[in-house]
Structure formats: structure tokens, C-alpha cells
Design a protein around this motif. Structure first.
Motif, PDB file in Angstrom:
ATOM      1  N   ALA A 441       0.887  -1.174   0.056  1.00 21.67           N
ATOM      2  CA  ALA A 441      -0.251  -0.024  -0.427  1.00 21.67           C
ATOM      3  C   ALA A 441       0.971   1.294  -0.033  1.00 21.67           C
ATOM      4  CB  ALA A 441      -0.698   0.109   1.320  1.00 21.67           C
ATOM      5  N   TRP A 442       2.230   0.827   0.545  1.00 21.00           N
ATOM      6  CA  TRP A 442       2.916   2.299   0.586  1.00 21.00           C
ATOM      7  C   TRP A 442       3.582   2.717  -0.573  1.00 21.00           C
ATOM      8  CZ3 TRP A 442       3.819   5.955   4.502  1.00 21.00           C
ATOM      9  CH2 TRP A 442       4.659   6.873   4.550  1.00 21.00           C
ATOM     10  N   ASN A 443       4.075   1.716  -1.371  1.00 20.47           N
ATOM     11  CA  ASN A 443       4.453   1.922  -2.337  1.00 20.47           C
ATOM     12  C   ASN A 443       3.779   2.728  -3.484  1.00 20.47           C
ATOM     13  OD1 ASN A 443       6.959   1.327  -1.674  1.00 20.47           O
ATOM     14  ND2 ASN A 443       7.137  -1.210  -2.199  1.00 20.47           N
ATOM     15  N   GLU A 444       2.008   2.048  -3.709  1.00 20.05           N
ATOM     16  CA  GLU A 444       1.418   2.150  -4.419  1.00 20.05           C
ATOM     17  C   GLU A 444       1.457   3.457  -4.041  1.00 20.05           C
ATOM     18  OE1 GLU A 444      -3.203   0.884  -5.745  1.00 20.05           O
ATOM     19  OE2 GLU A 444      -2.239  -0.048  -4.384  1.00 20.05           O
ATOM     20  N   MET A 445       1.057   3.901  -2.862  1.00 17.49           N
ATOM     21  CA  MET A 445       0.822   5.625  -2.659  1.00 17.49           C
ATOM     22  C   MET A 445       1.785   6.574  -3.104  1.00 17.49           C
ATOM     23  SD  MET A 445      -0.101   7.368   1.575  1.00 17.49           S
ATOM     24  CE  MET A 445       2.412   7.156   1.334  1.00 17.49           C
ATOM     25  N   ILE A 446       3.123   5.973  -3.104  1.00 20.02           N
ATOM     26  CA  ILE A 446       4.104   6.971  -3.254  1.00 20.02           C
ATOM     27  C   ILE A 446       4.049   6.229  -4.543  1.00 20.02           C
ATOM     28  CG2 ILE A 446       6.282   7.018  -3.439  1.00 20.02           C
ATOM     29  CD1 ILE A 446       5.717   7.688  -0.596  1.00 20.02           C
ATOM     30  N   LYS A 447       4.193   5.757  -5.760  1.00 23.14           N
ATOM     31  CA  LYS A 447       3.938   5.718  -7.346  1.00 23.14           C
ATOM     32  C   LYS A 447       2.908   6.562  -7.738  1.00 23.14           C
ATOM     33  CE  LYS A 447       3.696   2.030 -11.160  1.00 23.14           C
ATOM     34  NZ  LYS A 447       3.946   1.089 -11.609  1.00 23.14           N
ATOM     35  N   GLU A 448       1.824   6.614  -6.718  1.00 24.88           N
ATOM     36  CA  GLU A 448       0.569   7.204  -7.422  1.00 24.88           C
ATOM     37  C   GLU A 448       0.921   8.568  -7.210  1.00 24.88           C
ATOM     38  OE1 GLU A 448      -3.377   7.773  -8.913  1.00 24.88           O
ATOM     39  OE2 GLU A 448      -2.278   6.340  -9.217  1.00 24.88           O
ATOM     40  N   GLY A 449       1.150   9.220  -6.049  1.00 20.97           N
ATOM     41  CA  GLY A 449       1.138  10.637  -6.056  1.00 20.97           C
ATOM     42  C   GLY A 449       2.398  10.740  -6.262  1.00 20.97           C
ATOM     43  N   ASN A 450       3.580  10.554  -7.042  1.00 17.11           N
ATOM     44  CA  ASN A 450       4.758  10.811  -7.327  1.00 17.11           C
ATOM     45  C   ASN A 450       5.477  11.890  -5.929  1.00 17.11           C
ATOM     46  OD1 ASN A 450       6.626  11.428  -9.303  1.00 17.11           O
ATOM     47  ND2 ASN A 450       6.072  12.969 -10.496  1.00 17.11           N
ATOM     48  N   LEU A 451       5.420  10.840  -5.314  1.00 14.36           N
ATOM     49  CA  LEU A 451       6.229  11.326  -3.712  1.00 14.36           C
ATOM     50  C   LEU A 451       7.555  10.654  -3.369  1.00 14.36           C
ATOM     51  CD1 LEU A 451       2.994  10.993  -1.597  1.00 14.36           C
ATOM     52  CD2 LEU A 451       3.702  13.254  -2.955  1.00 14.36           C
ATOM     53  N   HIS A 452       8.395  10.618  -4.760  1.00 14.03           N
ATOM     54  CA  HIS A 452       9.242   9.856  -4.432  1.00 14.03           C
ATOM     55  C   HIS A 452      10.233  10.092  -3.697  1.00 14.03           C
ATOM     56  CE1 HIS A 452       7.153   7.969  -7.481  1.00 14.03           C
ATOM     57  NE2 HIS A 452       7.950   6.633  -6.939  1.00 14.03           N
ATOM     58  N   ASN A 453      10.392  11.624  -3.471  1.00 10.73           N
ATOM     59  CA  ASN A 453      11.084  12.643  -3.087  1.00 10.73           C
ATOM     60  C   ASN A 453      10.991  13.798  -1.896  1.00 10.73           C
ATOM     61  OD1 ASN A 453      13.226  11.324  -4.738  1.00 10.73           O
ATOM     62  ND2 ASN A 453      12.946  13.229  -6.864  1.00 10.73           N
ATOM     63  N   HIS A 454       9.699  12.821  -2.008  1.00  8.56           N
ATOM     64  CA  HIS A 454       8.963  13.688  -0.324  1.00  8.56           C
ATOM     65  C   HIS A 454       9.458  13.944   1.036  1.00  8.56           C
ATOM     66  CE1 HIS A 454       5.884  15.686   2.040  1.00  8.56           C
ATOM     67  NE2 HIS A 454       4.736  16.554   1.475  1.00  8.56           N
ATOM     68  N   GLU A 455      10.293  14.667   1.041  1.00 13.28           N
ATOM     69  CA  GLU A 455      11.229  14.517   2.354  1.00 13.28           C
ATOM     70  C   GLU A 455      10.032  13.780   3.837  1.00 13.28           C
ATOM     71  OE1 GLU A 455      13.554  18.123   3.013  1.00 13.28           O
ATOM     72  OE2 GLU A 455      14.514  17.364   1.416  1.00 13.28           O
ATOM     73  N   TRP A 456       8.963  14.666   4.006  1.00 19.21           N
ATOM     74  CA  TRP A 456       8.109  14.269   4.971  1.00 19.21           C
ATOM     75  C   TRP A 456       7.696  12.953   5.741  1.00 19.21           C
ATOM     76  CZ3 TRP A 456       3.363  13.472   6.841  1.00 19.21           C
ATOM     77  CH2 TRP A 456       2.935  13.593   8.077  1.00 19.21           C
ATOM     78  N   LEU A 457       7.200  12.262   4.247  1.00 20.64           N
ATOM     79  CA  LEU A 457       6.779  11.444   4.264  1.00 20.64           C
ATOM     80  C   LEU A 457       7.941  10.054   3.998  1.00 20.64           C
ATOM     81  CD1 LEU A 457       4.411  10.909   0.931  1.00 20.64           C
ATOM     82  CD2 LEU A 457       3.687  10.854   3.262  1.00 20.64           C
ATOM     83  N   GLN A 458       9.270  10.468   3.676  1.00 25.06           N
ATOM     84  CA  GLN A 458      10.286   9.600   4.029  1.00 25.06           C
ATOM     85  C   GLN A 458      10.677   9.345   5.297  1.00 25.06           C
ATOM     86  OE1 GLN A 458      13.513  11.198   1.701  1.00 25.06           O
ATOM     87  NE2 GLN A 458      12.548  10.703  -0.032  1.00 25.06           N
ATOM     88  N   ASP A 459      10.947  10.733   6.424  1.00 28.05           N
ATOM     89  CA  ASP A 459      10.941  10.983   7.524  1.00 28.05           C
ATOM     90  C   ASP A 459       9.846  10.298   7.981  1.00 28.05           C
ATOM     91  OD1 ASP A 459      13.076  11.878   7.513  1.00 28.05           O
ATOM     92  OD2 ASP A 459      12.076  13.818   8.152  1.00 28.05           O
ATOM     93  N   LEU A 460       8.442   9.837   7.962  1.00 26.89           N
ATOM     94  CA  LEU A 460       7.547   9.304   8.629  1.00 26.89           C
ATOM     95  C   LEU A 460       7.780   8.344   8.056  1.00 26.89           C
ATOM     96  CD1 LEU A 460       4.756   9.678   9.833  1.00 26.89           C
ATOM     97  CD2 LEU A 460       4.102   9.637   7.828  1.00 26.89           C
TER      98      LEU A 460
END
Length: 830
Positions: A441-460
Motif C-alpha cells: 500500500a505504501w509503494n502504491e501511494m508513493i507511485k500514485e502521488g509521485n512522492l518519491h522525493n518527499h522528505e516528510w513522508l520519508q521521515d515518517l
């Protein structure tokens, strides 16, 4: 009274006439005697004549002084009664209090207030000879020319007009007070009958009404509401006898009396008093190098018992602050067997640092008998996380999901517009049954929103084990996902704490909250013991079994799961040996991930992939559906968790519980654990027996018999035992913490990003604002702020005199003086 006074006056006049006549006769006899002596020859010479003349002169002076004093005494005696004929009030009183109250009554009826003025004493005595009561507007205000260069905090209005109205009382030998002088005229406007209740000398808080005010404010009712109640009872504020400000001053006076020796020392004295009453009461304080209070923690005996029974899950929140010292209120909250909040202790911290949290958690574990909680819920605070790692190494640290949900809209912009991303994020938070499902589910969310370089999500993602339920299926957490229960406690604290509340007031207020919670728990215990639960399906043996064991609230949760299992669940697959079952919803088979249930018929073990029993201690609907499939009349008793029992507290302190704990923990810390458990068991019995004479006598006699048998077991040898003091962290006199109220910090819950951006509904936009545009936070426009009416405290001359980073000694002293004079200002600002 007038006839008697006239009679005394006439008698006094006749007596004075008789004295004058006798004085005239004396003078006549003396003159005749002198003439006779002059006619006789001077046998003794000039010296003898001079002696005779001196002798009669002294006699004349003595007679004059004697009768002059008598006349003065008659004047003082009869002048006051003559003056009473013209007075509108009584002229003779027993003492000063009676005279003052009578004149105040006269003043109230005429519309002016009274003030005590000059007085004199009798020579070589402290007994009052005369005293003046004047109008409150008598005299004039002193000139402040010598203080013209100093900055004034406030300016009092001028109320004195030099009014001449007054009354003078004199006292006689018997102590009675007589009116000697009375001036009735005023040079100002008198108060109207509608405003006479505001006169200062006529306002008095009598003992009966003061007792009502204190009782209502101690119960949590605001002073203004208590005053409104008194006004309603007597038919209006004008009939209460005192003003609203007098009520506030009375309550503040009581609060100041509680901390007469200092706020910190008064609090420590309260701790010592509670420890005398409750030997299991424990507390600890931390102070700095200057003996100034930094942090403190307290817990009573009942809370320590509650922690022994229900201390598996802790909820710790520090979002509430006190305004007076800016202390953080940090309650340790748990859940009892009735699904109610219970308090395991309260701490107040001056700073949210790693050192403060580490000190607090270590003190908490030490006082609680070195028992670590299974899970602790906190907010996303780095200092708190590091302190938990150091002080609670055996505890699972979980983060509050509510705080994370509040941050996501401001951190991830696509979360607000993409529903799929929002749904996947919610699934990662709480709807994943395994770590594999979470990763998908996490990988699908990152791919769907193009959030690969989002720092806050990476820290989370790095701390995913602290907030996602997929990684905590093996830890008991009662299904709690946030610190909402602790925030409910903060709402209660908000009601008992005010901007001027002291630490002592907060402690006493929290004690009342604790008593109310325990009263609710006792009510629920009574209902469970005096009533029987009626299952929704009366012939269901499983529901009957749960109804006899669980408390009422927990049974309702179990019943919902059972109804869901019977009406909504179906079994899609059963293995050949009946050890594996696949359970799914009847109507949503294609939309939901099925659950896998494993059952061991020989051992009676059952396990579901949702892990609800492991996390909450209650069987899930999937397991109950399997029991229904197997036509089991009852489920194994080992799945009846003791902490959810209606009699959990009694069973916890039964002999079986003590024996089981002794066998498990006797090897490590045997002495401390044994003594702690026995003392708590005895404390529970003594608390229940208190007030019942038969029960008290039974316990005392049983203890005596036990001591005799123990003496025989030990072989008649007395063992010396050292009493371990319970957390006496500061016995010396400590200083109060500094009063700090940083700008923008209130005693409310800390708001999130979106809550801060919301504009109040009733707030009108400023002149020049565009309703469609948000105001700029960097450079305010000239139309939004009127600099022509800038206060003096924002002027350039004032700001340049104040340090920009750290307040200096002069500025700190100014602020301390301002806070200390706040109550005085409220008293005189009418």
C-alpha cells in the motif's frame, strides 16, 4: 428618653446654681474675716500678715480648681444628651463596633460612605479617648508632583472633595461612646437609592454567604456564576450586601492564604500531609542549582493499585500548559475494566527536554515498583522519544495517529486533491493486517502521488513501526490509536486551571477530578454487582458466558462482535483437518481482504490474522464465526482476559494472584515485589473496611493473629527492617519557579496548522482586506494597522530600552512587579 435627659439637665443647672451660691458665701465670709483681721492690731508684724494672706489665697485657688473641674464634668455629662435631641441616630453606644455600624447604617440611608479618621488616646494609656468617622470624600488626594518623572502603572480616579460631614465620639470612664460633635452637611452629590449598594462602607461579606462562595468555587463553579446565584436568591445584586469585585477579592484572599509560605513549599507541605494520611502516597521533585522548582510528580495509593491492575497501556500527553509558570501538565492516563479513564499520576514539567522526560519516566517506574508498561502512546516529540528509549527500554512506543492526520494536509498537498492517495494513506495507518500489505500500500501511494522525493513522508516512513498498526499486531494496546483520552483529561484541567492558578490550586483541582473519576468507577462497580446483563440473544450460551464475566461496557463491545459474526460473516474455506478457516464479509467478498483463522481443537487455541485478541484482549468476529461454525456452546475460558472482568480489582488481589506473581517474579527483586504487593493488598482491604466497625475489628484481630503465627514461623527472632522512604525528593525549602508566560502560549491544547489558519466565524475582515486572499504573514499593509494610535509599549524609545533576545534584570523586575500588583489593581479598580 427626652424627658429623662431634660430632667438631668435641670438637676445639673440647679446644682451649678447651688455651687455658685456656696462659692459666694465663701467669698463673703472670707472678706469679712479679712476686714476683721485688718481692724485688729498687727501683733506679729508684716511677716505674719503676709502668711495669713498667702494661706487664704491658696484656699481660694483650691476652691476655684475644685468647682471648675466639677463644672467641666457637668458640661461633658449633660452636653452630649442635649446634643442627642438634634441627632438623627442614637447618641450613646457600648463600644466602637456598635457606634461605627450605627453610623454606617445612617450613612447608607442617606447615600454616602464612611471612613475612619483621626483618634486620640487617654494619657499613658492605649484606651481611645475620641475618634472621628468622616465621609469617604473628606480631605483631598495627595499631590504626586515628586513622582511625576516615574512611569505610573495605573491612575486612580479622584474621589475626595473635602466634604466636612463627620461625627466625633468621646468615651467616658465606663467605656461608653458618646456623640460630641456632628456635622451633617455634604458638598457633593449623594448616591441615589438604586446605587447605594455600591457604597464601600456598606459592603460586607457575611460568613454565611462567604461559605457559599467558597463551596461553589471549590466545586469548580466560576466566581461570577456563584455571585449570580446569590443575587438570584435574594432578588438582585443590590440585596446581596457586597459587589462582584468583593467576591473575587474573597476568593483570591483564600488562594493567597493557601500559599502563604510560598507556592512550592505549600505544595510540598501538602504532599507530606497526604503521605501521613495515605502511606502509599508518593512524590518526587527536581530543582536547579538555585533551589528553584523545575519538575515534580505525585501519585496516591489508589493510583498505584490501579497501575498494578491496569497499567499495561499508558497514554502520555503534554499539550496542556499552565499560564502562571508556563509548566507543562503531563498526566499518565490509563483505561480500567469499565473502559473509563483512570489516572496513574500527574507530573508538571518546566521544560520539554530529554533530561526532564528521562527524569520523569525513571521516577514513575521506580515509584510503581519497577513495573514497565507494555505500550505507551505519545505525540511526535523527539525529546520524548529519546527519553522513552533510555528510561523505558521494555515498552513499545506508539505515536498518536490523530496528530499525524492533522499534519498530513499541510505537509502533503496532493493528499487534499487525490482521493486514492488519501485512501492508501489511511490504509497504511490502520487497515493493514501484515507488514507485507503495508509495504504494498505504501509503494502504491508513493507511485500514485509521485512522492518519491518527499522528505516528510520519508521521515515518517523511518518511524513506521511507531504509528502503523501493521507493525504492532503482537503488542497489547487495547485498540487505542491516539492520545485522545489524555486530551480529555486536559479539557478537565482547563476547567480547574486559570491564568492566575498556582501549583497548589492545580494539585487540589486534580484531586477533585480524581475523586469524581473514582466515584464514577464505584457507581459502575455497583451496577455490575447489583444487576445482570440481558443478552440480545437470550438463548446464546456464548453471550451468557460473556455476560457473567465481562463488565457492562466491555460486554457491549463483545456483543457487537458476536452480532457481526452471526449476521455479516461467512466462511469461504475450511481445511480438511478443520484447522484453517478463511472468513470474509457476506456482501463485500470482492472488496475486502479475507481473514485467516487457525484453530487447534486439541489445545483449544484459536488465532486470527487480524490479531484483535493480541492487541485488545477480546475475541474478534472472525474467531466467533468459527466457533459458531463448530457449534461450540462456550469458548475457552483462557480467552477471558482478567483485566476486562467485572471483578478485576478483587481478583487481582486475591490469594491466587499473589501466589502467581510470587512464582513468576520471586527470583528478581523478591523483597521489594513481595512487600509492595502485600502492602497494596492490605491497603485495598483497609479501604473497603473503613467506616464499618465490625469489618475494622475483624481486620485488626486477624492481623494480630497473623503476627503471632508469623512470630512462631520466624522462630521468635525479630528482624530489623529499614523503612524505605517513598520519593521524598525535596525536604528543604525551595523557591517558586519563575513566572513565565511566553507570547502565544496559552493553557489550551496546541493547535494544528489548519486550525491556526481558520478564521473565526464571527470575526469581521479588516479594512482593506480582500476576502478571497489570505493576509500576508511577512509584511503587513498600512491599511491593516493604524500606526497613529500605537501604544507606548511599541514605540521606538520603549523598545530600544528592552533587550532583543534575553530580558535583563530591570525588565524582569518590572514584569514581576506588574504580575504581583495585578490582584491589587483588581481590588481598587472599581
Amino acid at each position: 428618653m427626652d424627658c429623662s435627659v431634660k430632667r438631668e439637665v435641670e438637676e445639673g443647672v440647679h446644682e451649678s446654681e447651688r455651687m455658685h451660691e456656696s462659692e459666694g458665701l465663701v467669698h463673703e465670709s472670707e472678706s469679712e474675716h479679712v476686714h476683721e483681721s485688718e481692724s485688729e492690731p498687727n501683733l506679729a508684724g508684716n511677716s505674719s500678715g503676709f502668711n495669713i494672706s498667702l494661706r487664704y489665697s491658696c484656699a481660694i485657688v483650691a476652691l476655684y480648681l475644685r468647682y471648675s473641674c466639677a463644672i467641666v464634668a457637668l458640661y461633658l455629662r449633660y452636653t452630649c444628651p442635649l446634643l442627642a435631641l438634634y441627632l438623627p441616630f442614637q447618641a450613646v453606644y457600648k463600644d466602637e463596633t456598635e457606634a461605627y455600624e450605627c453610623f454606617c447604617t445612617y450613612a447608607h440611608d442617606n447615600g454616602f460612605s464612611v471612613r475612619k479618621d483621626h483618634h486620640s488616646f487617654w494619657p499613658n494609656s492605649r484606651k481611645i479617648k475620641s475618634k472621628d468617622f468622616v465621609c469617604s470624600k473628606a480631605g483631598f488626594k495627595k499631590s504626586d508632583d515628586h513622582n511625576s518623572g516615574k512611569r505610573k502603572r495605573f491612575i486612580r480616579p479622584v474621589v475626595r472633595t473635602g466634604c466636612p460631614a463627620m461625627v466625633r465620639f468621646v468615651t467616658d470612664e465606663d467605656g461608653y461612646w458618646h456623640v460630641k460633635r456632628f456635622i451633617e452637611s455634604h458638598n457633593h452629590e449623594l448616591a441615589s437609592p438604586a446605587d447605594r449598594h455600591l457604597l464601600r462602607s456598606c459592603r460586607n461579606v457575611i460568613e454565611e454567604k462567604a461559605s457559599v462562595l467558597k463551596s461553589m468555587t471549590n466545586a469548580g463553579i466560576r466566581t461570577v456564576d456563584a455571585y449570580a446565584y446569590l443575587a438570584e436568591e435574594v432578588g438582585g445584586c443590590e440585596n446581596v450586601g457586597f459587589s462582584k469585585r468583593d467576591a473575587y477579592n474573597l476568593i483570591q484572599k483564600e488562594k493567597r492564604a493557601r500559599i502563604e509560605i510560598g507556592d512550592t513549599n505549600s505544595l510540598i507541605q501538602l504532599f507530606k500531609d497526604r503521605q501521613v494520611e495515605d502511606h502509599m502516597f508518593a512524590w518526587d521533585v527536581q530543582y536547579d542549582d538555585q533551589d528553584r522548582l523545575l519538575n515534580f510528580f505525585w501519585v496516591d495509593g489508589r493510583s498505584r493499585i490501579d497501575y498494578e491492575c491496569f497499567g499495561d497501556v499508558l497514554i502520555f500527553d503534554t499539550s496542556y500548559r499552565l499560564n502562571k509558570y508556563n509548566f507543562v501538565c503531563a498526566p499518565f492516563v490509563g483505561v480500567n475494566n469499565h473502559w473509563q479513564n483512570i489516572l496513574f499520576g500527574v507530573a508538571f514539567l518546566s521544560e520539554e527536554t530529554i533530561e526532564s522526560f528521562t527524569w520523569l519516566f525513571k521516577v514513575f517506574v521506580r515509584i510503581m515498583g519497577n513495573k514497565y508498561p507494555t505500550t505507551i502512546f505519545t505525540d511526535q516529540d523527539q525529546a520524548m522519544a529519546r527519553a522513552i528509549e533510555a528510561a523505558l527500554p521494555h515498552t513499545r512506543h506508539r505515536l498518536c495517529q490523530w496528530h499525524i492526520f492533522k499534519k498530513v494536509p499541510s505537509k502533503v498537498s496532493i493528499y487534499n486533491s487525490n482521493n486514492k492517495v488519501r485512501g492508501l494513506f489511511h490504509k497504511c495507518m490502520r487497515w493493514c493486517d501484515s507488514e507485507e500489505v503495508f509495504e504494498e500500500a505504501w509503494n502504491e501511494m508513493i507511485k500514485e502521488g509521485n512522492l518519491h522525493n518527499h522528505e516528510w513522508l520519508q521521515d515518517l516512513y523511518k518511524i513506521r513501526r511507531k504509528w502503523s498498526t501493521a507493525f504492532n499486531k503482537d503488542s497489547f494496546c487495547m485498540g487505542i490509536l491516539s492520545t485522545q483520552r489524555s486530551e480529555c483529561t486536559n479539557n478537565v484541567c482547563h476547567g480547574i486551571s486559570k491564568p492566575t492558578s498556582s501549583l497548589t490550586d492545580c494539585f487540589l483541582g486534580l484531586e477533585k477530578v480524581l475523586m469524581n473519576w473514582r466515584r464514577n468507577e464505584q457507581d459502575e462497580d455497583y451496577k455490575c454487582s447489583q444487576s445482570e446483563i440481558v443478552p440480545v440473544i437470550k438463548n446464546s450460551s456464548i453471550l451468557k458466558q460473556a455476560a457473567r464475566y465481562y463488565s457492562r461496557r466491555i460486554y457491549s463491545i463483545f456483543e457487537e462482535e458476536f452480532i457481526k459474526a452471526v449476521g455479516e460473516m461467512s466462511i469461504d474455506f475450511v481445511s480438511t483437518d478443520s484447522s484453517k478457516y478463511i472468513v470474509n464479509y457476506i456482501e463485500k467478498k470482492n472488496q475486502n481482504h479475507p481473514w485467516v483463522v487457525h484453530f487447534d481443537a486439541t489445545e483449544g487455541n484459536i488465532q486470527c490474522s487480524c490479531k484483535k485478541y493480541e492487541t485488545m484482549g477480546l475475541l474478534c468476529s472472525h474467531c466467533l464465526r468459527v466457533f459458531k461454525q463448530l457449534d461450540m456452546a462456550k469458548f475457552p475460558e483462557k480467552y477471558l482476559l482478567l483485566r476486562w472482568s467485572a471483578r478485576a480489582r478483587q481478583v487481582f488481589y486475591s490469594g491466587y494472584f499473589l501466589n502467581s506473581q510470587r512464582s513468576n517474579n520471586f527470583q528478581s527483586g523478591r523483597g521489594f515485589i513481595f512487600r509492595n504487593q502485600v502492602s497494596r493488598f492490605a491497603y485495598q482491604m483497609s479501604t473497603e473496611a473503613q467506616g464499618n466497625e465490625e469489618a475494622e475489628e475483624f481486620i485488626l484481630s486477624s492481623l494480630q493473629d497473623m503476627y503471632k503465627k508469623l512470630y512462631l514461623i520466624l522462630g521468635g527472632k525479630k528482624r530489623n527492617q529499614k523503612d524505605v522512604a517513598s520519593s521524598q525528593g525535596g525536604t528543604a525549602d525551595l523557591k517558586d519557579p519563575l513566572k513565565r508566560r511566553p507570547k502565544g502560549i496559552s493553557n489550551a491544547r496546541l493547535k494544528s496548522h489548519w486550525e491556526k489558519k481558520k478564521r473565526p466565524k464571527n470575526k469581521k475582515p479588516l479594512v482593506g482586506d480582500n476576502p478571497l486572499e489570505e493576509p500576508s504573514s511577512t509584511q503587513p499593509s498600512s491599511t491593516q494597522m493604524n500606526f497613529s494610535s500605537m501604544p507606548e509599549c511599541f514605540s521606538e524609545e520603549y523598545i530600544t530600552g528592552i533587550p532583543s533576545c534575553q530580558p535583563g534584570a530591570e525588565y524582569t523586575k518590572l514584569m514581576m512587579d506588574f504580575l504581583s500588583s495585578e490582584l491589587e489593581f483588581n481590588e481598587f479598580a472599581m
